[in-house]
Scaffold this motif. Structure first.
Motif, PDB file in Angstrom:
ATOM      1  N   MET A 129       0.840  -1.188   0.000  1.00 32.45           N
ATOM      2  CA  MET A 129       0.000   0.000   0.000  1.00 32.45           C
ATOM      3  C   MET A 129       0.886   1.253   0.000  1.00 32.45           C
ATOM      4  O   MET A 129       1.852   1.352   0.755  1.00 32.45           O
ATOM      5  N   ASN A 130       0.544   2.205  -0.836  1.00 33.09           N
ATOM      6  CA  ASN A 130       1.316   3.443  -0.941  1.00 33.09           C
ATOM      7  C   ASN A 130       1.053   4.360   0.242  1.00 33.09           C
ATOM      8  O   ASN A 130      -0.059   4.416   0.765  1.00 33.09           O
ATOM      9  N   LYS A 131       2.077   5.076   0.654  1.00 33.11           N
ATOM     10  CA  LYS A 131       1.930   6.083   1.707  1.00 33.11           C
ATOM     11  C   LYS A 131       1.249   7.310   1.128  1.00 33.11           C
ATOM     12  O   LYS A 131       1.383   7.615  -0.062  1.00 33.11           O
ATOM     13  N   LEU A 132       0.519   8.022   1.993  1.00 35.67           N
ATOM     14  CA  LEU A 132      -0.200   9.221   1.589  1.00 35.67           C
ATOM     15  C   LEU A 132       0.553  10.453   2.064  1.00 35.67           C
ATOM     16  O   LEU A 132       0.932  10.544   3.235  1.00 35.67           O
ATOM     17  N   ILE A 133       0.761  11.385   1.164  1.00 40.21           N
ATOM     18  CA  ILE A 133       1.370  12.667   1.489  1.00 40.21           C
ATOM     19  C   ILE A 133       0.325  13.748   1.235  1.00 40.21           C
ATOM     20  O   ILE A 133      -0.264  13.822   0.159  1.00 40.21           O
ATOM     21  N   THR A 134       0.107  14.580   2.252  1.00 40.47           N
ATOM     22  CA  THR A 134      -0.818  15.705   2.127  1.00 40.47           C
ATOM     23  C   THR A 134       0.001  16.976   1.961  1.00 40.47           C
ATOM     24  O   THR A 134       0.863  17.277   2.784  1.00 40.47           O
ATOM     25  N   ILE A 135      -0.281  17.708   0.905  1.00 38.19           N
ATOM     26  CA  ILE A 135       0.371  18.996   0.664  1.00 38.19           C
ATOM     27  C   ILE A 135      -0.627  20.079   1.050  1.00 38.19           C
ATOM     28  O   ILE A 135      -1.720  20.151   0.489  1.00 38.19           O
ATOM     29  N   ILE A 136      -0.241  20.902   2.021  1.00 39.92           N
ATOM     30  CA  ILE A 136      -1.105  21.974   2.525  1.00 39.92           C
ATOM     31  C   ILE A 136      -0.680  23.278   1.868  1.00 39.92           C
ATOM     32  O   ILE A 136       0.492  23.658   1.908  1.00 39.92           O
ATOM     33  N   ILE A 137      -1.665  23.968   1.266  1.00 43.56           N
ATOM     34  CA  ILE A 137      -1.368  25.173   0.497  1.00 43.56           C
ATOM     35  C   ILE A 137      -2.278  26.317   0.949  1.00 43.56           C
ATOM     36  O   ILE A 137      -3.472  26.319   0.651  1.00 43.56           O
ATOM     37  N   PRO A 138      -1.734  27.290   1.694  1.00 42.37           N
ATOM     38  CA  PRO A 138      -2.541  28.465   2.033  1.00 42.37           C
ATOM     39  C   PRO A 138      -2.724  29.334   0.792  1.00 42.37           C
ATOM     40  O   PRO A 138      -1.800  29.505  -0.002  1.00 42.37           O
ATOM     41  N   CYS A 139      -3.927  29.866   0.616  1.00 39.33           N
ATOM     42  CA  CYS A 139      -4.242  30.664  -0.571  1.00 39.33           C
ATOM     43  C   CYS A 139      -4.895  31.981  -0.158  1.00 39.33           C
ATOM     44  O   CYS A 139      -5.864  31.980   0.606  1.00 39.33           O
ATOM     45  N   TYR A 140      -4.389  33.067  -0.680  1.00 38.35           N
ATOM     46  CA  TYR A 140      -5.001  34.378  -0.455  1.00 38.35           C
ATOM     47  C   TYR A 140      -4.975  35.145  -1.773  1.00 38.35           C
ATOM     48  O   TYR A 140      -3.909  35.489  -2.282  1.00 38.35           O
ATOM     49  N   ASN A 141      -6.144  35.385  -2.322  1.00 43.14           N
ATOM     50  CA  ASN A 141      -6.296  36.110  -3.585  1.00 43.14           C
ATOM     51  C   ASN A 141      -5.411  35.518  -4.689  1.00 43.14           C
ATOM     52  O   ASN A 141      -4.614  36.210  -5.305  1.00 43.14           O
TER      53      ASN A 141
END
Length: 79
Positions: free
Chosen positions: A1-13
């Motif tokens: 089973m593949n590992k999961l990577i979460t990429i967190i991206i803050p967005c403003y305008n």
């Protein structure tokens, strides 16, 4: 089973560049094997159509989810 990577991206305008970000992320993660990726976009109180564009992206790609903050708190709090 593949590992999961979460990429967190803050967005403003970011309405004008979200599509570029998505295309580049999709290209890069498509080349990385043995991992699954998800993208968590944090709308940090944008005053443009960033939230609408994030919603549209999340409908077309199940790897994308989002949180929308009521106002701009800054990238540190958004993350």
């Amino acid at each position: 089973m593949n590992k999961l990577i979460t990429i967190i991206i803050p967005c403003y305008n970011e309405e004008e560049v979200l599509h570029i970000l998505y295309e580049r992320l999709d290209h890069v993660v498509g080349q990385i094997k043995n991992y699954n990726f998800e993208f968590l976009l944090i709308n940090d109180g944008s005053r443009d159509s960033t939230l609408e564009k994030i919603r549209a992206l999340s409908k077309q790609d199940s790897r994308i989810s989002y949180i929308s903050l009521s106002r701009n708190f800054g990238k540190e709090i958004a993350m």
